[in-house]
Write an enzyme that holds these catalytic residues in place. Structure first.
Site, PDB file in Angstrom:
ATOM      1  N   ARG A  67       0.848  -1.196   0.000  1.00 52.20           N
ATOM      2  CA  ARG A  67       0.000   0.000   0.000  1.00 52.20           C
ATOM      3  C   ARG A  67       0.888   1.253   0.000  1.00 52.20           C
ATOM      4  O   ARG A  67       2.066   1.203   0.373  1.00 52.20           O
ATOM      5  CB  ARG A  67      -0.904   0.007   1.229  1.00 52.20           C
ATOM      6  CG  ARG A  67      -1.824  -1.213   1.335  1.00 52.20           C
ATOM      7  CD  ARG A  67      -2.605  -1.196   2.635  1.00 52.20           C
ATOM      8  NE  ARG A  67      -3.524  -2.327   2.744  1.00 52.20           N
ATOM      9  CZ  ARG A  67      -3.215  -3.493   3.342  1.00 52.20           C
ATOM     10  NH1 ARG A  67      -1.994  -3.658   3.875  1.00 52.20           N
ATOM     11  NH2 ARG A  67      -4.096  -4.467   3.411  1.00 52.20           N
ATOM     12  N   LYS A 105      -2.340  -1.436   8.443  1.00 52.59           N
ATOM     13  CA  LYS A 105      -3.799  -1.474   8.435  1.00 52.59           C
ATOM     14  C   LYS A 105      -4.384  -2.568   9.319  1.00 52.59           C
ATOM     15  O   LYS A 105      -5.344  -2.336  10.057  1.00 52.59           O
ATOM     16  CB  LYS A 105      -4.280  -1.659   6.986  1.00 52.59           C
ATOM     17  CG  LYS A 105      -5.790  -1.563   6.813  1.00 52.59           C
ATOM     18  CD  LYS A 105      -6.148  -1.652   5.341  1.00 52.59           C
ATOM     19  CE  LYS A 105      -7.658  -1.564   5.144  1.00 52.59           C
ATOM     20  NZ  LYS A 105      -8.029  -1.681   3.713  1.00 52.59           N
ATOM     21  N   HIS A 166      -3.186   3.399  -6.008  1.00 60.80           N
ATOM     22  CA  HIS A 166      -3.607   2.161  -5.328  1.00 60.80           C
ATOM     23  C   HIS A 166      -3.842   1.030  -6.324  1.00 60.80           C
ATOM     24  O   HIS A 166      -3.709  -0.152  -5.971  1.00 60.80           O
ATOM     25  CB  HIS A 166      -4.879   2.404  -4.512  1.00 60.80           C
ATOM     26  CG  HIS A 166      -5.307   1.222  -3.698  1.00 60.80           C
ATOM     27  ND1 HIS A 166      -4.653   0.821  -2.543  1.00 60.80           N
ATOM     28  CD2 HIS A 166      -6.311   0.330  -3.882  1.00 60.80           C
ATOM     29  CE1 HIS A 166      -5.239  -0.250  -2.051  1.00 60.80           C
ATOM     30  NE2 HIS A 166      -6.235  -0.582  -2.835  1.00 60.80           N
ATOM     31  N   ARG A 169      -1.355  -1.776  -6.858  1.00 61.91           N
ATOM     32  CA  ARG A 169      -1.511  -2.950  -5.989  1.00 61.91           C
ATOM     33  C   ARG A 169      -2.358  -4.008  -6.700  1.00 61.91           C
ATOM     34  O   ARG A 169      -2.040  -5.196  -6.674  1.00 61.91           O
ATOM     35  CB  ARG A 169      -2.153  -2.501  -4.680  1.00 61.91           C
ATOM     36  CG  ARG A 169      -2.421  -3.586  -3.643  1.00 61.91           C
ATOM     37  CD  ARG A 169      -2.836  -2.883  -2.362  1.00 61.91           C
ATOM     38  NE  ARG A 169      -3.475  -3.761  -1.407  1.00 61.91           N
ATOM     39  CZ  ARG A 169      -2.837  -4.519  -0.521  1.00 61.91           C
ATOM     40  NH1 ARG A 169      -1.516  -4.525  -0.512  1.00 61.91           N
ATOM     41  NH2 ARG A 169      -3.501  -5.259   0.350  1.00 61.91           N
ATOM     42  N   HIS A 192      -3.702  -9.306   3.217  1.00 60.11           N
ATOM     43  CA  HIS A 192      -5.142  -9.406   3.472  1.00 60.11           C
ATOM     44  C   HIS A 192      -5.402 -10.201   4.731  1.00 60.11           C
ATOM     45  O   HIS A 192      -4.724 -11.198   4.991  1.00 60.11           O
ATOM     46  CB  HIS A 192      -5.849 -10.083   2.288  1.00 60.11           C
ATOM     47  CG  HIS A 192      -5.993  -9.193   1.100  1.00 60.11           C
ATOM     48  ND1 HIS A 192      -6.281  -9.660  -0.163  1.00 60.11           N
ATOM     49  CD2 HIS A 192      -5.893  -7.835   0.966  1.00 60.11           C
ATOM     50  CE1 HIS A 192      -6.350  -8.645  -1.010  1.00 60.11           C
ATOM     51  NE2 HIS A 192      -6.123  -7.537  -0.349  1.00 60.11           N
ATOM     52  N   TYR A 202     -10.472 -10.418  -6.450  1.00 59.27           N
ATOM     53  CA  TYR A 202      -9.782 -10.798  -7.679  1.00 59.27           C
ATOM     54  C   TYR A 202     -10.329 -12.049  -8.353  1.00 59.27           C
ATOM     55  O   TYR A 202      -9.713 -12.543  -9.302  1.00 59.27           O
ATOM     56  CB  TYR A 202      -8.286 -10.991  -7.386  1.00 59.27           C
ATOM     57  CG  TYR A 202      -7.635  -9.765  -6.808  1.00 59.27           C
ATOM     58  CD1 TYR A 202      -7.502  -8.600  -7.558  1.00 59.27           C
ATOM     59  CD2 TYR A 202      -7.174  -9.751  -5.489  1.00 59.27           C
ATOM     60  CE1 TYR A 202      -6.925  -7.465  -7.025  1.00 59.27           C
ATOM     61  CE2 TYR A 202      -6.588  -8.618  -4.949  1.00 59.27           C
ATOM     62  CZ  TYR A 202      -6.464  -7.472  -5.721  1.00 59.27           C
ATOM     63  OH  TYR A 202      -5.891  -6.343  -5.191  1.00 59.27           O
TER      64      TYR A 202
END
Length: 221
Positions: A67, A105, A166, A169, A192, A202
């Protein structure tokens, strides 16, 4: 939040869960995902070669999938050239004219990603020309506005379609899908929290394997 209100409905006499009226916050109304192909990234990064900092920035973003905040918080100590890895364990943001370094995050965002030799060489070259760079200094002492400006420049000069920073990514994830890597590995690499997040984001990139399943089943009969 919905679970809390469900608990209140069950045990404390709340008539209904207000979250049911609000609805979900998932991907249904999200903007269409954009990403670059390998060829598009190659065109973009070629025009950045005469801008060493930007070249290193976008090479790092594309070949790690990290990120923006994670990139801007990197220090030289996070890069291990012997093992060809980058440790991601913090994030950068600019608040009230102050540089803030915080935890990433989610807990899963703390991770170590392997990097290709091309990126190792790129970062070595970049760091070699950074005068007085110490192990705990920010490797890229910029802010997100810098990233946006440089990306706009690169898109304009190269002619590739304009995407968000972004979205690089997403471009990395798309590259991994194309190379045949599993959702579990991609989830670990992107940080994730759940593999389900990776699949929901995805899944449309994965080719339909039903014909291949039937072919292999026929082969064992």
């Amino acid at each position: 939040m919905s679970a809390i209100f469900n608990y209140a409905v069950k045990y404390y006499g709340l008539k209904e869960n207000p979250c049911h009226k609000a609805g979900g916050m998932g991907k249904k109304n999200a903007d269409e995902m954009l990403f670059w192909t390998k060829e598009e990234f190659a065109s973009f990064i070629e025009v950045m070669r005469d801008r060493p900092a930007s070249y290193a920035v976008f090479m790092t973003l594309y070949y790690t999938g990290m990120r923006e905040g994670e990139l801007l918080a990197l220090t030289p100590a996070d890069v291990d050239f012997e093992k060809a890895t980058i440790t991601i364990n913090k994030s950068y943001q600019r608040l009230d004219d102050r540089d803030i370094i915080s935890s990433p995050k989610t807990p899963k965002s703390n991770r170590v990603v392997t990097i290709p030799a091309t990126l190792c060489d790129c970062l070595k070259e970049y760091m070699f020309h950074c005068y007085g760079l110490e192990d705990e200094d920010r490797l890229f002492p910029y802010n997100k506005s810098f990233l946006y400006r440089e990306m706009e420049y690169g898109c304009k000069v190269s002619g590739v379609k304009k995407i968000r920073v972004h979205d690089i990514r997403h471009s990395h994830a798309s590259l991994l899908v194309e190379m045949g890597f599993s959702p579990l590995l991609i989830a670990e690499r992107l940080g994730h929290e759940r593999v389900q997040t990776t699949m929901e984001t995805y899944s449309h990139l994965y080719p339909n394997k039903q014909a291949e399943v039937a072919r292999q089943l026929n082969g064992i009969l």
